[in-house]
Design a protein around this motif. Sequence first.
Motif, PDB file in Angstrom:
ATOM      1  N   VAL A  47      51.296  15.224 -16.010  1.00 34.36           N
ATOM      2  CA  VAL A  47      52.494  14.625 -16.583  1.00 34.36           C
ATOM      3  C   VAL A  47      53.712  14.954 -15.715  1.00 34.36           C
ATOM      4  O   VAL A  47      53.933  16.120 -15.383  1.00 34.36           O
ATOM      5  CB  VAL A  47      52.724  15.174 -18.020  1.00 34.36           C
ATOM      6  N   LEU A  48      54.490  13.936 -15.390  1.00 37.65           N
ATOM      7  CA  LEU A  48      55.765  14.148 -14.704  1.00 37.65           C
ATOM      8  C   LEU A  48      56.815  14.496 -15.749  1.00 37.65           C
ATOM      9  O   LEU A  48      56.896  13.841 -16.788  1.00 37.65           O
ATOM     10  CB  LEU A  48      56.189  12.884 -13.950  1.00 37.65           C
ATOM     11  N   PHE A  49      57.612  15.511 -15.479  1.00 31.49           N
ATOM     12  CA  PHE A  49      58.676  15.948 -16.384  1.00 31.49           C
ATOM     13  C   PHE A  49      59.984  15.408 -15.828  1.00 31.49           C
ATOM     14  O   PHE A  49      60.396  15.767 -14.719  1.00 31.49           O
ATOM     15  CB  PHE A  49      58.697  17.473 -16.450  1.00 31.49           C
ATOM     16  N   TYR A  50      60.641  14.547 -16.609  1.00 34.58           N
ATOM     17  CA  TYR A  50      61.834  13.840 -16.165  1.00 34.58           C
ATOM     18  C   TYR A  50      63.042  14.275 -16.985  1.00 34.58           C
ATOM     19  O   TYR A  50      62.992  14.267 -18.211  1.00 34.58           O
ATOM     20  CB  TYR A  50      61.596  12.334 -16.340  1.00 34.58           C
ATOM     21  N   HIS A  51      64.100  14.663 -16.294  1.00 31.78           N
ATOM     22  CA  HIS A  51      65.373  14.961 -16.961  1.00 31.78           C
ATOM     23  C   HIS A  51      66.125  13.658 -17.146  1.00 31.78           C
ATOM     24  O   HIS A  51      66.488  13.011 -16.160  1.00 31.78           O
ATOM     25  CB  HIS A  51      66.213  15.936 -16.135  1.00 31.78           C
ATOM     26  N   SER A  52      66.368  13.271 -18.392  1.00 24.99           N
ATOM     27  CA  SER A  52      67.049  12.008 -18.663  1.00 24.99           C
ATOM     28  C   SER A  52      68.523  12.248 -18.984  1.00 24.99           C
ATOM     29  O   SER A  52      68.930  13.368 -19.278  1.00 24.99           O
ATOM     30  CB  SER A  52      66.373  11.283 -19.825  1.00 24.99           C
ATOM     31  N   ASN A  53      69.284  11.177 -18.922  1.00 27.60           N
ATOM     32  CA  ASN A  53      70.729  11.148 -19.206  1.00 27.60           C
ATOM     33  C   ASN A  53      71.548  11.983 -18.234  1.00 27.60           C
ATOM     34  O   ASN A  53      72.481  11.499 -17.637  1.00 27.60           O
ATOM     35  CB  ASN A  53      71.043  11.558 -20.649  1.00 27.60           C
ATOM     36  N   GLU A  54      71.204  13.226 -18.081  1.00 32.21           N
ATOM     37  CA  GLU A  54      71.946  14.158 -17.234  1.00 32.21           C
ATOM     38  C   GLU A  54      70.998  14.586 -16.118  1.00 32.21           C
ATOM     39  O   GLU A  54      69.934  15.120 -16.386  1.00 32.21           O
ATOM     40  CB  GLU A  54      72.297  15.323 -18.149  1.00 32.21           C
ATOM     41  N   GLY A  55      71.321  14.283 -14.887  1.00 32.00           N
ATOM     42  CA  GLY A  55      70.413  14.615 -13.791  1.00 32.00           C
ATOM     43  C   GLY A  55      69.553  13.430 -13.391  1.00 32.00           C
ATOM     44  O   GLY A  55      69.385  13.162 -12.224  1.00 32.00           O
ATOM     45  N   THR A  56      69.006  12.734 -14.343  1.00 31.62           N
ATOM     46  CA  THR A  56      68.120  11.583 -14.145  1.00 31.62           C
ATOM     47  C   THR A  56      67.219  11.744 -12.923  1.00 31.62           C
ATOM     48  O   THR A  56      67.343  11.030 -11.939  1.00 31.62           O
ATOM     49  CB  THR A  56      68.904  10.250 -14.072  1.00 31.62           C
ATOM     50  N   GLU A  57      66.291  12.698 -13.050  1.00 32.27           N
ATOM     51  CA  GLU A  57      65.369  12.967 -11.949  1.00 32.27           C
ATOM     52  C   GLU A  57      64.080  13.579 -12.464  1.00 32.27           C
ATOM     53  O   GLU A  57      64.063  14.251 -13.497  1.00 32.27           O
ATOM     54  CB  GLU A  57      66.026  13.894 -10.920  1.00 32.27           C
ATOM     55  N   ILE A  58      63.007  13.315 -11.723  1.00 31.57           N
ATOM     56  CA  ILE A  58      61.711  13.930 -11.996  1.00 31.57           C
ATOM     57  C   ILE A  58      61.756  15.307 -11.351  1.00 31.57           C
ATOM     58  O   ILE A  58      62.021  15.424 -10.150  1.00 31.57           O
ATOM     59  CB  ILE A  58      60.564  13.085 -11.420  1.00 31.57           C
ATOM     60  N   VAL A  59      61.516  16.340 -12.154  1.00 30.83           N
ATOM     61  CA  VAL A  59      61.702  17.695 -11.642  1.00 30.83           C
ATOM     62  C   VAL A  59      60.422  18.535 -11.569  1.00 30.83           C
ATOM     63  O   VAL A  59      60.391  19.527 -10.857  1.00 30.83           O
ATOM     64  CB  VAL A  59      62.761  18.466 -12.470  1.00 30.83           C
ATOM     65  N   GLY A  60      59.381  18.144 -12.319  1.00 33.01           N
ATOM     66  CA  GLY A  60      58.200  18.984 -12.320  1.00 33.01           C
ATOM     67  C   GLY A  60      56.951  18.270 -12.791  1.00 33.01           C
ATOM     68  O   GLY A  60      56.985  17.108 -13.193  1.00 33.01           O
ATOM     69  N   ILE A  61      55.854  19.027 -12.731  1.00 29.37           N
ATOM     70  CA  ILE A  61      54.534  18.541 -13.140  1.00 29.37           C
ATOM     71  C   ILE A  61      54.038  19.425 -14.276  1.00 29.37           C
ATOM     72  O   ILE A  61      54.099  20.657 -14.194  1.00 29.37           O
ATOM     73  CB  ILE A  61      53.533  18.623 -11.969  1.00 29.37           C
ATOM     74  N   ALA A  62      53.544  18.774 -15.319  1.00 27.07           N
ATOM     75  CA  ALA A  62      52.957  19.478 -16.455  1.00 27.07           C
ATOM     76  C   ALA A  62      51.530  18.987 -16.644  1.00 27.07           C
ATOM     77  O   ALA A  62      51.092  18.041 -15.980  1.00 27.07           O
ATOM     78  CB  ALA A  62      53.782  19.220 -17.715  1.00 27.07           C
ATOM     79  N   LYS A  63      50.807  19.636 -17.558  1.00 18.12           N
ATOM     80  CA  LYS A  63      49.453  19.227 -17.906  1.00 18.12           C
ATOM     81  C   LYS A  63      49.332  19.166 -19.409  1.00 18.12           C
ATOM     82  O   LYS A  63      49.947  19.949 -20.135  1.00 18.12           O
ATOM     83  CB  LYS A  63      48.458  20.265 -17.381  1.00 18.12           C
TER      84      LYS A  63
END
Length: 136
Positions: A47-63
């Motif tokens: 799973v890609l972890f995405y910061h929405s609204n503020e930052g608007t970027e994919i920041v990490g990988i989860a499982k």
Amino acid sequence: MAYWLVKSEPFKYSWDQFVKDKQTFWDGVRNYAARNNLRAMKKGDEVLFYHSNEGTEIVGIAKVAKEAYQDPTTDDTNWVVVDLKPVKKLKQPVTLAQVKTDARLKNMALVRLGRLSVQPVTDEEWDIIMQLGGMK
């Protein structure tokens, strides 16, 4: 194995907090399409972890650590959660602007269905995000 993307506003639940917690259940989803995506997740999916609204970027990988079960924050049986564990932070965040300007990602749900909080990610999209994030 399938790939997914989940969104979180960093002021509500950030990647750093996720890492600190070591595991969380992904709650609060109240959109049927997003709920169906949660139901489709299987243990071990990435799973890609995405910061929405503020930052608007994919920041990490989860499982996915645990498949869909009743959302403990509501009695309404229509809603489910999955348990997620952080795997690793991307070497460099992948911004929404990068995703939108990369022609290879023009069909990615993040571009087409911008408000959907839980989204599928294709194998090809995953590979491109890994490249852009400095993981390959």
